[in-house]
Scaffold this motif. Structure first.
Motif, short mmCIF file in Angstrom:
data_model
loop_
_atom_site.label_atom_id
_atom_site.label_comp_id
_atom_site.label_asym_id
_atom_site.label_seq_id
_atom_site.Cartn_x
_atom_site.Cartn_y
_atom_site.Cartn_z
N VAL A 37 0.83 -1.21 0.00
CA VAL A 37 0.00 0.00 0.00
C VAL A 37 0.86 1.25 0.00
O VAL A 37 0.66 2.17 -0.81
CB VAL A 37 -0.96 0.00 1.21
N ARG A 38 1.84 1.29 0.91
CA ARG A 38 2.65 2.51 1.08
C ARG A 38 3.61 2.76 -0.08
O ARG A 38 3.74 3.89 -0.56
CB ARG A 38 3.42 2.42 2.40
N VAL A 39 4.27 1.69 -0.54
CA VAL A 39 5.33 1.85 -1.53
C VAL A 39 4.80 1.86 -2.96
O VAL A 39 5.31 2.57 -3.82
CB VAL A 39 6.39 0.73 -1.36
N HIS A 40 3.75 1.08 -3.24
CA HIS A 40 3.31 0.91 -4.63
C HIS A 40 1.91 1.47 -4.91
O HIS A 40 1.75 2.28 -5.83
CB HIS A 40 3.35 -0.58 -4.99
N ILE A 41 0.91 1.04 -4.16
CA ILE A 41 -0.48 1.33 -4.53
C ILE A 41 -0.83 2.80 -4.39
O ILE A 41 -1.39 3.42 -5.31
CB ILE A 41 -1.44 0.45 -3.71
N VAL A 42 -0.51 3.40 -3.24
CA VAL A 42 -0.85 4.81 -3.04
C VAL A 42 -0.10 5.71 -4.02
O VAL A 42 -0.72 6.58 -4.66
CB VAL A 42 -0.60 5.22 -1.57
N PRO A 43 1.22 5.57 -4.19
CA PRO A 43 1.89 6.43 -5.18
C PRO A 43 1.40 6.20 -6.61
O PRO A 43 1.34 7.15 -7.41
CB PRO A 43 3.37 6.05 -5.04
N GLY A 44 1.05 4.97 -6.96
CA GLY A 44 0.69 4.66 -8.34
C GLY A 44 -0.77 4.82 -8.69
O GLY A 44 -1.10 5.09 -9.85
N LEU A 45 -1.68 4.66 -7.71
CA LEU A 45 -3.12 4.67 -8.01
C LEU A 45 -3.92 5.55 -7.06
O LEU A 45 -5.14 5.67 -7.21
CB LEU A 45 -3.68 3.24 -7.90
N GLY A 46 -3.28 6.16 -6.09
CA GLY A 46 -3.97 6.80 -4.97
C GLY A 46 -5.00 7.85 -5.34
O GLY A 46 -5.98 8.03 -4.63
N ALA A 47 -4.83 8.58 -6.45
CA ALA A 47 -5.75 9.68 -6.78
C ALA A 47 -7.05 9.20 -7.41
O ALA A 47 -8.00 9.97 -7.51
CB ALA A 47 -5.05 10.67 -7.71
N HIS A 48 -7.14 7.95 -7.83
CA HIS A 48 -8.36 7.43 -8.46
C HIS A 48 -9.52 7.42 -7.46
O HIS A 48 -9.33 7.09 -6.28
CB HIS A 48 -8.16 6.00 -8.96
#
Length: 416
Positions: free
Chosen positions: A104-115
């Motif tokens: 979540v912290r390293v990949h998902i939030v930086p890559g998809l968080g604004a959706h």
């Protein structure tokens, strides 16, 4: 008697009407809000037919529980951060939580968080996984992130924050089948000779002879070992340590794990989670002898440590009786392979090796499953993954085929 015409729809029913603005409006009751009031959704269209079509679809989605629940709209960032800290953390093991938290912290939030969570599409996920790998992440890492996304979105669906799970539709990153070659008997012997020079040398004998997982070996306690009866019970798993700073108002400037006053924030071990994992394994006589010698050596360390001895009952312990670090254990294994002049391999390859030795010895499948701690439902799959057909097995089978097909005629009668 003629029924009096209703002037309004009954409570809870959908309504369609022409507004003063000249547009057709529809209102559908889809549930109850958190404050107890009806959750009425509103739509508007230019014609009655258009709004009727939308209202009927909303009613079908409501009845199928596919409509998003009332409340503030989640983004990918707000939902995943909420899920990992307030939902997953309470119900999964520490190690599983660590994996989720990093994803979540390293990949998902930086890559998809604004959706917006309810507007996340399978194509968004597939492009995200490709970008991860283009940026240097392995297929295994991207695949692990996909599993985390699927679990988190599944919980969002159950709580009706989204209608569908986009990760159930998206194609997961492709994983190449790992080609694992177990150590040969000669390589195992070389490793054991080199291990005999080390402190806690029995740790590596247990790994290669019994196929214990790292956490099982490091979590082993003397109370679970009966050298007289010749068996060991697997009941505990060593957890990876996690630390917090203990330096307070005078920060040391280092990572928490290297803080001189670090504080342990995680328990040392947990019970083995599966029924199959909790098992009893018989000990070969040579290993019983090695464990007795190890026990005597540990007793000498206890006497030498005096009041500093922690006395936690670990079979494989630090010089003062504390638990061993999984990270240090891994590096000792790597050094052991180099010193033994044996090809590099994962620590888990020792488990593959132990399973293959059982295959070579012709041990029945049901016994192998018990020794390795495999669940009955997935045992066949695990045997296929861990037990490797080696050159020695192939040569033995080839010899048996040769004897059957090319044995001179009449030899069997003469042998009788």
């Amino acid at each position: 008697m003629t029924e009096k015409k209703r002037t309004r729809q009954p409570n809870g029913a959908s309504s369609i009407y022409l507004g003063k603005d000249g547009k057709w409006h529809g209102r559908v009751t889809v549930g109850i809000r958190d404050d107890g009031r009806p959750d009425r959704r509103h739509v508007e269209r230019k014609t009655r037919a258009e709004v009727t079509k939308v209202v009927r679809q909303m009613e079908r989605d409501r009845d199928a529980k596919k409509l998003r629940k009332a409340g503030p709209s989640w983004t990918v960032q707000t939902w995943f951060e909420h899920w990992v800290e307030n939902i997953a953390k309470l119900y999964v093991s520490e190690n599983t939580y660590d994996g989720y938290e990093v994803d979540v912290r390293v990949h998902i939030v930086p890559g998809l968080g604004a959706h917006k969570l309810d507007r996340l599409e399978p194509e968004h996920l597939e492009r995200f996984y490709r970008k991860m790998q283009q940026a240097g992440s392995s297929a295994g890492t991207a695949h692990h992130v996909h599993r985390t996304v699927r679990v988190a979105l599944g919980e969002a669906v159950r709580r009706r924050h989204v209608a569908t799970n986009a990760a159930e539709i998206a194609k997961a990153p492709r994983l190449e089948e790992e080609d694992i070659e177990p150590f040969t008997i000669e390589e195992v012997q070389s490793v054991l000779v080199e291990a005999s020079k080390l402190r806690n040398s029995a740790r590596w004998v247990v790994a290669l002879a019994l196929g214990l997982r790292q956490g099982e070996a490091l979590g082993l306690h003397w109370e679970d070992v009966d050298l007289g009866a010749g068996y060991v019970r697997i009941r505990k798993n060593r957890l990876r340590p996690k630390y917090a700073h203990g330096c307070g108002a005078d920060p040391c400037g280092r990572k928490a794990g290297y803080c001189p006053k670090r504080e342990q924030t995680r328990r040392e071990h947990k019970s083995t989670k599966s029924r199959a994992g909790r098992r009893t394994i018989g000990l070969p006589d040579p290993l019983i002898k090695i464990l007795r010698q190890h026990q005597e050596a540990q007793e000498r360390e206890r006497i030498a440590a005096g009041v500093d001895w922690e006395g936690k009952g670990y079979v494989f312990a630090s010089p003062v009786g504390g638990p061993l670090s999984p990270n240090t254990d891994f590096h000792v294994w790597k050094r052991l392979l180099r010193d033994a002049d044996v090809r590099d391999g994962r620590l888990h390859d020792a488990r593959h090796t132990a399973a293959t030795v059982l295959l070579i010895l012709g041990v029945p499948d049901v016994v192998i499953d018990s020794i390795m701690g495999w669940e009955p439902g997935g045992a066949a799959r695990m045997r296929a993954r861990y037990m490797h057909v080696t050159g020695a097995i192939l040569r033995k089978v080839a010899q048996q085929v040769g004897d059957a097909l090319w044995m001179p005629s009449g030899t069997e009668e003469e042998a009788d």
